[in-house]
Design a protein around this motif. Structure first.
Motif, PDB file in Angstrom:
ATOM      1  N   LEU A   1       7.254  37.309  25.766  1.00  0.00           N
ATOM      2  CA  LEU A   1       5.934  37.835  26.105  1.00  0.00           C
ATOM      3  C   LEU A   1       5.619  39.100  25.316  1.00  0.00           C
ATOM      4  O   LEU A   1       4.488  39.306  24.877  1.00  0.00           O
ATOM      5  CB  LEU A   1       5.921  38.129  27.602  1.00  0.00           C
ATOM      6  CG  LEU A   1       4.606  38.328  28.301  1.00  0.00           C
ATOM      7  CD1 LEU A   1       3.763  37.074  28.200  1.00  0.00           C
ATOM      8  CD2 LEU A   1       4.859  38.692  29.751  1.00  0.00           C
TER       9      LEU A   1
ATOM     10  N   GLY B   1       3.652  41.699  31.759  1.00  0.00           N
ATOM     11  CA  GLY B   1       4.685  40.985  32.480  1.00  0.00           C
ATOM     12  C   GLY B   1       4.625  41.430  33.936  1.00  0.00           C
ATOM     13  O   GLY B   1       4.225  42.566  34.229  1.00  0.00           O
TER      14      GLY B   1
ATOM     15  N   TYR C   1      10.300  37.504  29.361  1.00  0.00           N
ATOM     16  CA  TYR C   1       9.730  38.825  29.108  1.00  0.00           C
ATOM     17  C   TYR C   1       9.876  39.201  27.633  1.00  0.00           C
ATOM     18  O   TYR C   1       8.942  39.734  27.013  1.00  0.00           O
ATOM     19  CB  TYR C   1      10.397  39.859  29.998  1.00  0.00           C
ATOM     20  CG  TYR C   1       9.763  41.225  29.967  1.00  0.00           C
ATOM     21  CD1 TYR C   1       8.438  41.409  30.343  1.00  0.00           C
ATOM     22  CD2 TYR C   1      10.498  42.337  29.584  1.00  0.00           C
ATOM     23  CE1 TYR C   1       7.856  42.675  30.330  1.00  0.00           C
ATOM     24  CE2 TYR C   1       9.929  43.604  29.570  1.00  0.00           C
ATOM     25  CZ  TYR C   1       8.607  43.768  29.941  1.00  0.00           C
ATOM     26  OH  TYR C   1       8.039  45.017  29.930  1.00  0.00           O
TER      27      TYR C   1
ATOM     28  N   TYR D   1      -0.055  41.771  24.306  1.00  0.00           N
ATOM     29  CA  TYR D   1       0.864  42.357  25.291  1.00  0.00           C
ATOM     30  C   TYR D   1       0.774  43.897  25.256  1.00  0.00           C
ATOM     31  O   TYR D   1       0.756  44.489  24.182  1.00  0.00           O
ATOM     32  CB  TYR D   1       2.317  41.933  25.028  1.00  0.00           C
ATOM     33  CG  TYR D   1       3.268  42.704  25.910  1.00  0.00           C
ATOM     34  CD1 TYR D   1       3.451  42.338  27.244  1.00  0.00           C
ATOM     35  CD2 TYR D   1       3.914  43.844  25.446  1.00  0.00           C
ATOM     36  CE1 TYR D   1       4.262  43.087  28.075  1.00  0.00           C
ATOM     37  CE2 TYR D   1       4.723  44.596  26.279  1.00  0.00           C
ATOM     38  CZ  TYR D   1       4.889  44.205  27.591  1.00  0.00           C
ATOM     39  OH  TYR D   1       5.690  44.960  28.422  1.00  0.00           O
TER      40      TYR D   1
END
Length: 194
Positions: free
Chosen positions: A186, A168, A183, A192
């Motif tokens: 994500l 992010g 966020y 991630y």
């Protein structure tokens, strides 16, 4: 009398010539709205992005949302105008932008260095920004799917490294971007890493 071999040769690209707009014509990838369709100003960016990149940095534009082709194209022009004329950059900052219409918009494309995350991260990452502000709400499901399809395309065509990591914007700079709700989404994506 038509000479078919000559016609076929005429249709082939000239040796060493770039294929037509490689940023939009990768086979098996989602459609990407090219710069010419959203009315982009010419770019004066010259620095290439060394591919494949190891990181994909996701942000939001923090401005007005868009949910139709016409409103997203207008937002693209607005963002580019601001980045060039107010901030003095060579073009729109991001490699690609995602509208809530579910379309992907070409910013600097696959092969041009972005200006999305600062001097340490720009050379090693692809910048994808969602058009709008996602502090209070998440992007539409079709926008999220479009971003994931774009990443899969980059992976398939070796623009993104096999062991890539998604970050992010707030993971790499002191910012609220990509917004709390985006966020949170994500952070559930497989690649991630905080």
């Amino acid at each position: 009398m038509v000479h078919w071999p000559l016609l076929l040769l005429a249709a082939l690209p000239v040796w060493g010539q770039e294929p037509l707009n490689p940023d939009n014509m990768l086979p098996g990838c989602p459609d990407i709205v090219p710069r010419s369709e959203w009315g982009a100003l010419p770019s004066s960016c010259l620095k290439p992005l060394n591919l494949p990149v190891e990181y994909v940095v996701v942000s939001h534009t923090a401005g007005q949302p868009c949910n139709s082709a016409s409103s997203c194209e207008q937002q693209m022009r607005n963002i580019q105008f601001y980045h060039i004329n107010t901030l003095g950059w060579c073009d729109i900052a991001y490699n690609f932008l995602i509208g809530e219409d579910g379309l992907i918009y070409e910013g600097r494309g696959w092969s041009t260095l972005g200006a999305h995350t600062g001097p340490a991260w720009n050379p090693i990452s692809l910048g994808i920004s969602f058009i709008g502000n996602f502090m209070e709400r998440a992007p539409s499901p079709r926008a999220l799917r479009a971003a994931q399809s774009l990443i899969s395309c980059g992976l398939q065509h070796q623009a993104i490294a096999r062991q890539y990591m998604i970050k992010g914007h707030r993971d790499v700079q002191n910012t609220a971007s990509p917004g709390d709700r985006l966020y949170a989404k994500l952070r559930t994506w497989p690649h991630y890493r905080e």
